[in-house]
Design a protein around this motif. Structure first.
Motif, PDB file in Angstrom:
ATOM      1  N   ALA A  64       0.837  -1.213   0.000  1.00  0.00           N
ATOM      2  CA  ALA A  64       0.000   0.000   0.000  1.00  0.00           C
ATOM      3  C   ALA A  64       0.869   1.260   0.000  1.00  0.00           C
ATOM      4  N   LEU A  65       1.964   1.242   0.747  1.00  0.00           N
ATOM      5  CA  LEU A  65       2.793   2.454   0.855  1.00  0.00           C
ATOM      6  C   LEU A  65       3.646   2.676  -0.392  1.00  0.00           C
ATOM      7  N   ALA A  66       3.957   1.595  -1.106  1.00  0.00           N
ATOM      8  CA  ALA A  66       4.835   1.717  -2.289  1.00  0.00           C
ATOM      9  C   ALA A  66       4.227   2.630  -3.344  1.00  0.00           C
ATOM     10  N   GLY A  67       2.910   2.586  -3.497  1.00  0.00           N
ATOM     11  CA  GLY A  67       2.289   3.406  -4.535  1.00  0.00           C
ATOM     12  C   GLY A  67       1.566   4.608  -3.966  1.00  0.00           C
ATOM     13  N   GLU A  68       1.958   5.081  -2.778  1.00  0.00           N
ATOM     14  CA  GLU A  68       1.186   6.137  -2.107  1.00  0.00           C
ATOM     15  C   GLU A  68       2.064   7.333  -1.738  1.00  0.00           C
ATOM     16  N   PRO A  69       2.002   8.405  -2.544  1.00  0.00           N
ATOM     17  CA  PRO A  69       2.836   9.565  -2.247  1.00  0.00           C
ATOM     18  C   PRO A  69       2.257  10.480  -1.153  1.00  0.00           C
ATOM     19  N   ASP A  70       0.960  10.331  -0.836  1.00  0.00           N
ATOM     20  CA  ASP A  70       0.315  11.251   0.103  1.00  0.00           C
ATOM     21  C   ASP A  70       0.427  10.705   1.538  1.00  0.00           C
ATOM     22  N   PRO A  71       1.114  11.422   2.461  1.00  0.00           N
ATOM     23  CA  PRO A  71       1.325  10.883   3.809  1.00  0.00           C
ATOM     24  C   PRO A  71       0.035  10.589   4.566  1.00  0.00           C
ATOM     25  N   GLN A  72      -0.976  11.414   4.386  1.00  0.00           N
ATOM     26  CA  GLN A  72      -2.248  11.172   5.078  1.00  0.00           C
ATOM     27  C   GLN A  72      -2.866   9.842   4.636  1.00  0.00           C
ATOM     28  N   GLN A  73      -2.858   9.623   3.313  1.00  0.00           N
ATOM     29  CA  GLN A  73      -3.402   8.358   2.786  1.00  0.00           C
ATOM     30  C   GLN A  73      -2.559   7.177   3.256  1.00  0.00           C
ATOM     31  N   ALA A  74      -1.247   7.378   3.307  1.00  0.00           N
ATOM     32  CA  ALA A  74      -0.347   6.303   3.744  1.00  0.00           C
ATOM     33  C   ALA A  74      -0.639   5.928   5.195  1.00  0.00           C
ATOM     34  N   LYS A 134       9.110  -2.361  11.861  1.00  0.00           N
ATOM     35  CA  LYS A 134       9.301  -2.355  10.404  1.00  0.00           C
ATOM     36  C   LYS A 134       8.310  -1.399   9.731  1.00  0.00           C
ATOM     37  N   VAL A 135       7.077  -1.393  10.209  1.00  0.00           N
ATOM     38  CA  VAL A 135       6.069  -0.482   9.652  1.00  0.00           C
ATOM     39  C   VAL A 135       6.468   0.976   9.913  1.00  0.00           C
ATOM     40  N   ALA A 136       6.974   1.249  11.114  1.00  0.00           N
ATOM     41  CA  ALA A 136       7.413   2.617  11.436  1.00  0.00           C
ATOM     42  C   ALA A 136       8.527   3.052  10.480  1.00  0.00           C
ATOM     43  N   ALA A 137       9.447   2.141  10.182  1.00  0.00           N
ATOM     44  CA  ALA A 137      10.548   2.468   9.259  1.00  0.00           C
ATOM     45  C   ALA A 137      10.026   2.716   7.841  1.00  0.00           C
ATOM     46  N   LEU A 138       8.973   1.987   7.448  1.00  0.00           N
ATOM     47  CA  LEU A 138       8.381   2.202   6.118  1.00  0.00           C
ATOM     48  C   LEU A 138       7.681   3.562   6.038  1.00  0.00           C
ATOM     49  N   LEU A 139       7.046   3.969   7.135  1.00  0.00           N
ATOM     50  CA  LEU A 139       6.288   5.229   7.153  1.00  0.00           C
ATOM     51  C   LEU A 139       7.186   6.465   7.224  1.00  0.00           C
ATOM     52  N   ALA A 140       8.325   6.322   7.878  1.00  0.00           N
ATOM     53  CA  ALA A 140       9.130   7.495   8.240  1.00  0.00           C
ATOM     54  C   ALA A 140       9.501   8.402   7.060  1.00  0.00           C
ATOM     55  N   PRO A 141      10.021   7.877   5.942  1.00  0.00           N
ATOM     56  CA  PRO A 141      10.438   8.796   4.871  1.00  0.00           C
ATOM     57  C   PRO A 141       9.282   9.652   4.349  1.00  0.00           C
ATOM     58  N   GLY A 142       8.098   9.077   4.240  1.00  0.00           N
ATOM     59  CA  GLY A 142       6.935   9.814   3.739  1.00  0.00           C
ATOM     60  C   GLY A 142       6.466  10.887   4.707  1.00  0.00           C
ATOM     61  N   LEU A 143       6.642  10.640   6.015  1.00  0.00           N
ATOM     62  CA  LEU A 143       6.180  11.615   7.008  1.00  0.00           C
ATOM     63  C   LEU A 143       7.177  12.756   7.183  1.00  0.00           C
ATOM     64  N   ALA A 144       8.421  12.520   6.821  1.00  0.00           N
ATOM     65  CA  ALA A 144       9.452  13.549   7.045  1.00  0.00           C
ATOM     66  C   ALA A 144       9.148  14.823   6.285  1.00  0.00           C
ATOM     67  N   GLY A 145       8.532  14.697   5.112  1.00  0.00           N
ATOM     68  CA  GLY A 145       8.290  15.898   4.307  1.00  0.00           C
ATOM     69  C   GLY A 145       6.881  16.428   4.376  1.00  0.00           C
ATOM     70  N   ARG A 146       6.081  15.890   5.335  1.00  0.00           N
ATOM     71  CA  ARG A 146       4.663  16.257   5.357  1.00  0.00           C
ATOM     72  C   ARG A 146       4.441  17.663   5.902  1.00  0.00           C
ATOM     73  N   ALA A 147       3.249  18.209   5.603  1.00  0.00           N
ATOM     74  CA  ALA A 147       2.839  19.464   6.221  1.00  0.00           C
ATOM     75  C   ALA A 147       2.563  19.222   7.700  1.00  0.00           C
ATOM     76  N   ARG A 148       2.660  20.249   8.547  1.00  0.00           N
ATOM     77  CA  ARG A 148       2.408  20.090   9.987  1.00  0.00           C
ATOM     78  C   ARG A 148       0.950  19.749  10.238  1.00  0.00           C
TER      79      ARG A 148
END
Ligand code: SME
Length: 156
Positions: free
Chosen positions: A15-25, A141-155
């Motif tokens: 699910a995260l591989a094809g999901e650029p939007d952090p909220q959706q992820a 492992k899930v936290a590590a998958l989420l981290a890069p996408g959340l780093a650039g998110r809006a507050r």
């Protein structure tokens, strides 16, 4: 990990591989975790906003704890310590902030990138001592998958 844990991880990775939007992820992650792991009674993500953890997507009953200062509760302790905390009996832990009277055990896993806490996964169970080494491995492992996408998110 058990097959159940491995299936959850595979589904979230997909699910995260094809999901650029952090909220959706984040929404996909909490939904897939709660679908695959029946012991996960409440599954949510908190995001760090200054010195507070702010409640993001979750599956379960609404929590009164929508903002938790760093260092408060099990959530605030895990973020301050930058380490996973597993609590087998929440009623025996003086740090615990109650969300539901049904909750008996809890795991909180920080979501970190380059040593900085971005947020955390918080799971409650209505079963005592529900969280095993497999749950810790899966959620880290899930936290590590989420981290890069959340780093650039809006507050939040
Ligand atoms: N139990 C948490 C508070 C959040 S709720 O479980 C959703 C804590 O002690 O920090």
């Amino acid at each position: 990990m058990t097959d159940r844990h491995q299936h959850a991880l595979d589904a979230i990775r997909g699910a995260l591989a094809g999901e650029p939007d952090p909220q959706q992820a984040m929404e996909a992650t909490v939904t897939l975790l709660s679908t695959h792991l029946p012991d996960y009674t409440w599954t949510g993500i908190y995001l760090l906003d200054g010195n507070e953890l702010c409640l993001g997507p979750f599956v379960g009953r609404p929590s009164p704890h929508t903002r938790i200062p760093l260092g408060r509760g099990i959530c605030g302790a895990a973020a301050a310590e930058k380490a996973t905390i597993v609590v087998d009996d929440v009623n025996a832990d003086p740090r615990y902030l109650a969300c539901s009277i049904d909750t008996r055990s809890e795991i909180v896993v920080p979501i970190m990138l380059d040593g900085d806490v971005l947020g955390e996964l918080d799971i409650d169970s209505s079963r005592p001592a529900a969280f095993t080494a497999d749950d810790r491995e899966l959620l880290e492992k899930v936290a590590a998958l989420l981290a890069p996408g959340l780093a650039g998110r809006a507050r939040p």
